[in-house]
Design an enzyme around this catalytic site. Structure first.
Site, PDB file in Angstrom:
ATOM      1  N   PRO A   2       2.892  16.071 -23.817  1.00 11.87           N
ATOM      2  CA  PRO A   2       1.541  15.606 -23.497  1.00 11.87           C
ATOM      3  C   PRO A   2       0.509  16.677 -23.815  1.00 11.87           C
ATOM      4  CG  PRO A   2       3.074  15.123 -21.720  1.00 11.87           C
ATOM      5  CD  PRO A   2       3.808  16.005 -22.676  1.00 11.87           C
ATOM      6  N   GLU A   3      -0.569  16.257 -24.455  1.00  9.42           N
ATOM      7  CA  GLU A   3      -1.653  17.176 -24.796  1.00  9.42           C
ATOM      8  C   GLU A   3      -2.865  16.854 -23.929  1.00  9.42           C
ATOM      9  OE1 GLU A   3      -2.219  17.387 -29.052  1.00  9.42           O
ATOM     10  OE2 GLU A   3      -0.084  17.087 -29.425  1.00  9.42           O
ATOM     11  N   LYS A  60      -3.375  21.959 -20.271  1.00 12.16           N
ATOM     12  CA  LYS A  60      -2.349  20.938 -20.065  1.00 12.16           C
ATOM     13  C   LYS A  60      -1.777  20.988 -18.646  1.00 12.16           C
ATOM     14  CE  LYS A  60      -1.069  21.407 -24.939  1.00 12.16           C
ATOM     15  NZ  LYS A  60       0.011  21.735 -25.894  1.00 12.16           N
ATOM     16  N   HIS A 127      16.163  10.459 -14.713  1.00 11.27           N
ATOM     17  CA  HIS A 127      15.716  11.846 -14.806  1.00 11.27           C
ATOM     18  C   HIS A 127      14.659  12.194 -13.762  1.00 11.27           C
ATOM     19  CE1 HIS A 127      18.051  12.159 -18.450  1.00 11.27           C
ATOM     20  NE2 HIS A 127      17.414  11.130 -18.971  1.00 11.27           N
ATOM     21  N   ARG A 146      13.848  16.555 -20.137  1.00 12.31           N
ATOM     22  CA  ARG A 146      14.268  17.844 -20.682  1.00 12.31           C
ATOM     23  C   ARG A 146      14.287  18.966 -19.636  1.00 12.31           C
ATOM     24  NH1 ARG A 146      13.588  18.103 -26.320  1.00 12.31           N
ATOM     25  NH2 ARG A 146      14.528  20.180 -26.161  1.00 12.31           N
ATOM     26  N   ARG A 191      -8.242  36.239 -39.615  1.00  8.85           N
ATOM     27  CA  ARG A 191      -6.884  35.934 -39.170  1.00  8.85           C
ATOM     28  C   ARG A 191      -6.055  35.435 -40.355  1.00  8.85           C
ATOM     29  NH1 ARG A 191      -6.220  35.293 -33.591  1.00  8.85           N
ATOM     30  NH2 ARG A 191      -7.640  36.771 -32.575  1.00  8.85           N
ATOM     31  N   ARG A 300       6.660  23.279 -36.709  1.00 13.43           N
ATOM     32  CA  ARG A 300       6.083  22.038 -36.197  1.00 13.43           C
ATOM     33  C   ARG A 300       5.834  21.060 -37.334  1.00 13.43           C
ATOM     34  NH1 ARG A 300       3.828  22.836 -31.194  1.00 13.43           N
ATOM     35  NH2 ARG A 300       4.077  20.581 -31.036  1.00 13.43           N
TER      36      ARG A 300
END
Length: 310
Positions: A2-3, A60, A127, A146, A191, A300
């Protein structure tokens, strides 16, 4: 994982459902879900008899400001129904990182965590990790396949970030006054890493993740592999604008539907059906019909349109 939009959606749902109800107890089904600063038994003991005054989001993280449930309200069944008026859930103000008279409840969903508001008679999910029982036979249930998610109890008169350490590492909120084009340009200057990787850095921007970084870079017309040092001032300005637009649209859609995200009532978000590039590899671009491509970047999955992004 979730973001920001998904966590914001959950925060708003929790503010509708859970406020001003007495916590009567609970059950910790997986001890490691409770952060090491307190035992599972003490965690439940400290929450019993308290109520939630307000939920906040920081990046988050979810943080509930607790209050001591008034003795005189126990007989009145205060809290009862799902609220029509949702308190406006905003990022946690820095002033509220200070001690609270009744403490705080902290939650980080990590990769697969879910917070579900259900009746206590609802069959237990495979879970399920933590159950918090509220008056009216209602329950806040933390489900986490998880097992990376965590919950904290922050004692009264204790600074939140001294217990929930990760809060100290977060950059500004995307909707805050601090997050300006000038701030972004200063942080990206010289950067030597890809812009997609930079956008995932929570110390740069709090709450942005893989899904909305891909969407941001599509809307700004920037290739995800472009090095930060090579970005022009115009491109950085477009990225800043796109971050705000993408997150606002995703919040309005209730987040993205992916394998583990559900809101507190167990409903998926709607953003996934209108995503520009995320999870659309091999499909035509919604703008130019070029096939969307997918690569791995810093481990990613990264989605982009090779024609619209330069």
């Amino acid at each position: 994982m979730p973001e920001l939009p998904e966590v914001e959606t959950i925060c708003r749902g929790l503010n509708q459902a859970t406020l001003d109800r007495e916590m009567l107890g609970g059950d910790v089904l997986l001890n490691s879900t409770i952060a090491r600063s307190i035992s599972a038994t003490d965690f439940l003991t400290q929450l019993k008899g308290k109520s939630i005054a307000r939920w906040y989001r920081r990046g988050k993280y979810l943080l509930a400001e607790l209050s001591q449930f008034p003795e005189g309200e126990r007989e009145k069944g205060k809290g009862g129904e799902f609220r029509d008026q949702t308190p406006s859930s905003s990022p946690l103000p820095s002033s509220l990182l200070l001690p609270s008279k009744a403490g705080w409840l902290g939650v980080h969903l990590r990769m697969t965590g879910q917070l579900l508001w259900v009746n206590q008679s609802e069959p237990l999910q495979k879970h399920a990790r933590v159950r918090l029982f509220f008056e009216g036979n209602q329950e806040l249930r933390f489900v986490d396949q998880r097992t990376f998610g965590q919950m904290w109890y922050v004692p009264a008169e204790t600074e939140v970030s001294s217990t929930v350490i990760g809060l100290k590492l977060l950059g500004p909120e995307p909707f805050s006054d601090e997050f300006t084009t000038e701030y972004l340009a200063r942080k990206l200057h010289r950067r030597a890493r890809p812009i997609k990787t930079a956008l995932l850095d929570q110390s740069l921007i709090a709450g942005l993740g893989n899904i909305y970084a891909d969407e941001t870079l599509f809307l700004s017309g920037v290739m995800p592999t472009t090095l930060c040092a090579d970005l022009t001032a115009e491109q950085i300005g477009r990225i800043h604008t796109a971050i705000i637009q993408v997150l606002q649209k995703a919040i309005a859609s209730g987040g993205t539907t992916f394998s583990n995200f559900l809101n507190v009532q167990g409903v998926n978000g709607n953003y996934g059906g209108v995503a520009w590039v995320y999870n659309r590899a091999g499909q035509p671009c919604r703008t130019c019909s070029t096939t969307i491509e997918r690569i791995k970047l810093a481990g990613r999955s990264t989605h982009f349109c090779p024609a619209c992004q330069q």
